[in-house]
Design a protein around this motif. Structure first.
Motif, short mmCIF file in Angstrom:
data_model
loop_
_atom_site.label_atom_id
_atom_site.label_comp_id
_atom_site.label_asym_id
_atom_site.label_seq_id
_atom_site.Cartn_x
_atom_site.Cartn_y
_atom_site.Cartn_z
N GLN A 150 -14.56 8.71 22.57
CA GLN A 150 -13.10 8.56 22.52
C GLN A 150 -12.65 7.44 23.45
OE1 GLN A 150 -11.06 10.13 20.48
NE2 GLN A 150 -12.48 11.64 19.67
N CYS A 151 -13.21 7.41 24.66
CA CYS A 151 -12.83 6.37 25.62
C CYS A 151 -13.36 5.01 25.17
CB CYS A 151 -13.38 6.69 27.00
SG CYS A 151 -12.60 8.12 27.74
N PHE A 152 -14.64 5.02 24.84
CA PHE A 152 -15.33 3.77 24.49
C PHE A 152 -14.61 3.01 23.38
CE2 PHE A 152 -18.41 1.54 21.81
CZ PHE A 152 -19.02 0.71 22.73
N VAL A 156 -12.56 -0.57 23.28
CA VAL A 156 -12.94 -1.68 22.39
C VAL A 156 -11.74 -2.12 21.55
CG1 VAL A 156 -14.38 -2.29 20.39
CG2 VAL A 156 -15.39 -1.06 22.31
N GLU A 157 -11.01 -1.12 21.02
CA GLU A 157 -9.82 -1.45 20.23
C GLU A 157 -8.83 -2.28 21.04
OE1 GLU A 157 -7.86 2.08 18.63
OE2 GLU A 157 -9.67 2.41 17.41
N ARG A 158 -8.80 -1.99 22.35
CA ARG A 158 -7.82 -2.69 23.18
C ARG A 158 -8.29 -4.08 23.61
NH1 ARG A 158 -5.21 0.57 28.10
NH2 ARG A 158 -6.94 -0.35 29.24
N GLY A 159 -9.53 -4.41 23.25
CA GLY A 159 -9.92 -5.80 23.49
C GLY A 159 -11.22 -6.01 24.25
N MET A 160 -11.79 -4.95 24.84
CA MET A 160 -13.07 -5.16 25.53
C MET A 160 -14.16 -5.33 24.48
SD MET A 160 -13.48 -2.49 28.63
CE MET A 160 -12.36 -2.41 30.00
N GLU A 164 -18.79 -4.53 27.68
CA GLU A 164 -17.81 -4.33 28.76
C GLU A 164 -17.33 -2.88 28.78
OE1 GLU A 164 -15.84 -8.83 28.72
OE2 GLU A 164 -14.97 -7.23 27.49
N ALA A 165 -17.03 -2.35 27.59
CA ALA A 165 -16.54 -0.97 27.50
C ALA A 165 -17.60 -0.01 28.03
CB ALA A 165 -16.17 -0.62 26.07
N CYS A 166 -18.84 -0.27 27.65
CA CYS A 166 -19.94 0.58 28.07
C CYS A 166 -20.09 0.55 29.59
CB CYS A 166 -21.21 0.07 27.38
SG CYS A 166 -22.54 1.22 27.41
N ASP A 167 -20.06 -0.65 30.15
CA ASP A 167 -20.20 -0.79 31.60
C ASP A 167 -19.02 -0.14 32.32
OD1 ASP A 167 -22.52 -2.13 31.27
OD2 ASP A 167 -21.66 -4.15 31.53
N PHE A 168 -17.86 -0.26 31.72
CA PHE A 168 -16.65 0.26 32.37
C PHE A 168 -16.72 1.77 32.60
CE2 PHE A 168 -12.21 1.73 32.39
CZ PHE A 168 -11.67 0.89 33.35
N ILE A 169 -17.24 2.50 31.61
CA ILE A 169 -17.24 3.97 31.75
C ILE A 169 -18.59 4.52 32.21
CG2 ILE A 169 -15.34 4.55 30.18
CD1 ILE A 169 -17.27 4.88 27.94
N LYS A 174 -16.88 14.15 33.38
CA LYS A 174 -15.89 14.73 32.45
C LYS A 174 -14.45 14.44 32.88
CE LYS A 174 -18.43 18.81 31.03
NZ LYS A 174 -18.51 20.25 31.19
N SER A 175 -14.16 14.70 34.16
CA SER A 175 -12.76 14.61 34.56
C SER A 175 -12.30 13.14 34.60
CB SER A 175 -12.53 15.30 35.91
OG SER A 175 -13.24 14.63 36.90
N HIS A 176 -13.22 12.25 35.01
CA HIS A 176 -12.91 10.82 34.96
C HIS A 176 -12.50 10.40 33.55
CE1 HIS A 176 -14.83 9.54 38.81
NE2 HIS A 176 -14.03 8.53 38.63
N LEU A 177 -13.33 10.83 32.59
CA LEU A 177 -13.09 10.42 31.20
C LEU A 177 -11.78 10.99 30.69
CD1 LEU A 177 -16.74 10.93 29.89
CD2 LEU A 177 -15.58 8.74 30.05
N ASN A 178 -11.53 12.27 31.06
CA ASN A 178 -10.28 12.91 30.66
C ASN A 178 -9.07 12.16 31.22
OD1 ASN A 178 -10.68 14.93 28.93
ND2 ASN A 178 -10.74 16.58 30.45
#
Ligand SMILES: Nc1nc2c(ncn2[C@@H]2O[C@H](COP(=O)(O)OP(=O)(O)OP(=O)(O)O)[C@@H](O)[C@H]2O)c(=O)[nH]1
Ligand SMILES: [Mg+2]
Ligand SMILES: [Mg+2]
Length: 511
Positions: A150-152, A156-160, A164-169, A174-178
């Motif tokens: 969901q985050c990833f 990506v949709e927002r432009g990463m 980059e998206a993978c490295d970012f998260i 769990k709580s970070h992602l939430n």
């Protein structure tokens, strides 16, 4: 039917029975079909799982999410004598078959581009507690991987870009992602569809039907099993599990709550044995109950060109897909043997994965191409194939293996030619069978005046699939490493028992 001197090659097959009291699980994964948040794909997967439970009485539970599904057999199951490769290949093959057949129901405006394939493994669960741990583990993974996806994909949709998206998260819990979902994208994770967050459970439940009333008005009830798909937050909890009558009866109850997944158990779930290195691997697949399948689809007797050519076309597709590993294939009737070269490291030589991936790809190609070979005849139900892998230590024994299959082809074809000639002459099937018992087939052929050598060569020799000779060096230089560098895959009908073919094609079995 008669034995041949090559039959000894059967002794290289190893036993792989899942012993009692282990519970048999089949865990399958798609090879890259999943798209982010694609609920339709999940629904298609669920619908395939429902068909598996409908088809196989011994499968009492399925749990799936994302691109994977696990099937649990009842404790007392004797499905195919509990032989792991049979159980795994049949379930994977059937699932693939249904997946292709149902595609249009879920994606009416999108053509299925290429045959999907699933690979899997068999897990022996030593106890109900181990099964409980397994389910807890998979549902935890469902939850976490969904949060991740969901985050990833939103990043990506927002432009990463994907990296980059993978490295970012990376390293987010769990709580970070939430929090990321909520703060950045205004998404409350708990409001996402349960099919994504919790996965899907397919279960058998017991329904009570009133079938009639007795004279004094008392209802006569009959129990029947019904298949339901549910989403539950905690499938490994006592509360959920112990309310399911069929699960309790067939798999046992959960005694304690389990909160943490035991790592040693996970190691056993992930275990998959490897085939012996530096040996030829033969994967032989065979149609399940094709006697019935051929009757229902009115195959021409005893040989149907359409059916044989469809099998050949699927084998060509397998050689094209696994072009780095499979060097030769031989097929007859409803079976095909694929030869993986000695040095192959396909899936690190994991037997489960190799067999399931090949049988799955073959099956989905068969269903997908059915209409090309049987344009006038609808596919009435999903066909399936079983598969096994056997290692042969030398080229000599491998050639004996192939000779064994081709001798079988000859014998079966001679027998069938006589049998149907007798039936055509007015004998009943039983009479024809009796008159062929124990006799010399060669003699019978003469007696019945069958011009055997005039029969199409495909019936007499079976089909061999291999790459045509090419000037590798030239094409390699132009193309780099690709399947074309190894030549076009062709189908021939040739003698593979003698040496001539092998001497003319030294590159095939040359390591
Ligand atoms: N009429 C016809 N039947 C075929 C053809 N090819 C295969 N078959 C049928 O498929 C059967 C294949 O044999 P088996 O594989 O031993 O039997 P099966 O019914 O598939 O059973 P299992 O493999 O044990 O599941 C043959 O006995 C035929 O009945 C064909 O070209 N024409
Ligand atoms: Mg068969
Ligand atoms: Mg067969």
């Amino acid at each position: 039917m008669a034995n041949s001197k090559y039959e000894y090659v059967k002794c290289f097959e190893v036993e792989d029975e899942v012993m009692f009291p282990n519970i048999i699980l089949v865990w399958i994964n798609a090879c890259k079909i999943h798209k982010p948040f694609d609920i339709n794909t999940l629904k298609l997967m669920n619908s395939c799982a429902v068909e598996v439970l409908e088809e196989y009485a011994d499968v009492v539970l399925a749990y799936g999410f994302s691109d994977e599904y696990t099937f649990a057999f009842k404790k007392s199951s004797k499905f195919y004598e509990r032989r792991a490769s049979k159980v795994l290949s049949i379930i994977t093959s059937f699932f693939s078959s249904v997946f292709v057949r149902k595609w249009d129901d879920f994606f009416p405006h999108k053509e299925l581009q290429c045959p999907p394939s699933f690979h899997g493994r068999v897990i022996a669960c030593a106890s109900t507690e181990a099964l409980q741990t397994y389910l807890l583990w998979r549902q935890n993974v469902c939850h976490l991987s969904n949060q991740h996806e969901q985050c990833f994909w939103r990043l990506v949709e927002r432009g990463m870009n994907e990296k980059e998206a993978c490295d970012f998260i990376k390293g987010f819990d769990k709580s970070h992602l939430n929090n990321l979902l909520f703060d950045e994208f205004n998404v409350n994770y708990n409001t996402l569809e349960p099919i994504l967050r919790q996965g899907s459970c397919v279960l058998k439940t017991v329904i009570e039907d009133i079938v009639k009333y007795t004279d004094n008005g008392a209802p006569v009830k009959r129990h029947r099993r019904k298949i339901n798909t549910v989403h539950s937050k905690k499938i490994a909890s006592k509360k959920f599990w112990n309310e399911q009558i069929v699960l309790l009866k067939e798999l046992g109850g959960f005694v304690e709550e389990i909160n943490n997944v035991i790592p040693e158990y996970v190691r056993s779930f992930e275990f998959d044995s490897k085939l012996m290195p530096s040996t030829w691997i033969v994967v032989r697949i065979d149609g399940c109950h094709f006697h019935r399948f051929s009757e229902i689809h009115e195959f021409v007797k005893p040989n149907d060109d359409r059916a044989l050519n469809l099998m050949n076309s699927c084998a060509v597709a397998v050689l094209e897909k696994f072009w780095e590993d499979i060097v030769f294939a031989y097929g007859v009737s409803d079976e095909y043997s694929f030869i993986l070269k000695k040095s192959s490291n396909l899936y690190q030589r994991r037997a489960n994965k190799i067999v399931s991936a090949i049988v799955s790809f073959f099956t989905s190609t068969y269903v997908l191409r059915w209409k090309d070979f049987f344009p006038q005849s609808e596919l009435k139900y999903p066909p399936s194939f079983d598969g096994r892998a056997v290692c042969y230590p030398s080229t000599e024994i491998l050639r004996d293996y192939l000779a064994w299959r081709q001798v079988d082809c000859h014998i079966n074809n001679q027998y069938n030619s006589c049998f149907w000639k007798l039936v055509a002459s007015g004998k009943s099937k039983r009479e024809a069978q009796n008159s062929l018992k124990g006799g010399q087939l060669q003699k019978k052929i003469e007696e019945l005046a069958i011009d055997y050598n005039k029969l199409p060569v495909m019936y007499r020799q079976g089909s061999s699939v291999y790459r045509d000779k090419v000037d590798n060096f030239l094409i390699l230089r132009e193309n780099g490493k690709s399947s074309e560098s190894f030549g076009k895959v062709i189908v021939g009908h040739i003698d593979i028992i003698g040496s001539t073919f092998w001497m003319e094609h030294p590159n095939i079995l040359d390591e």
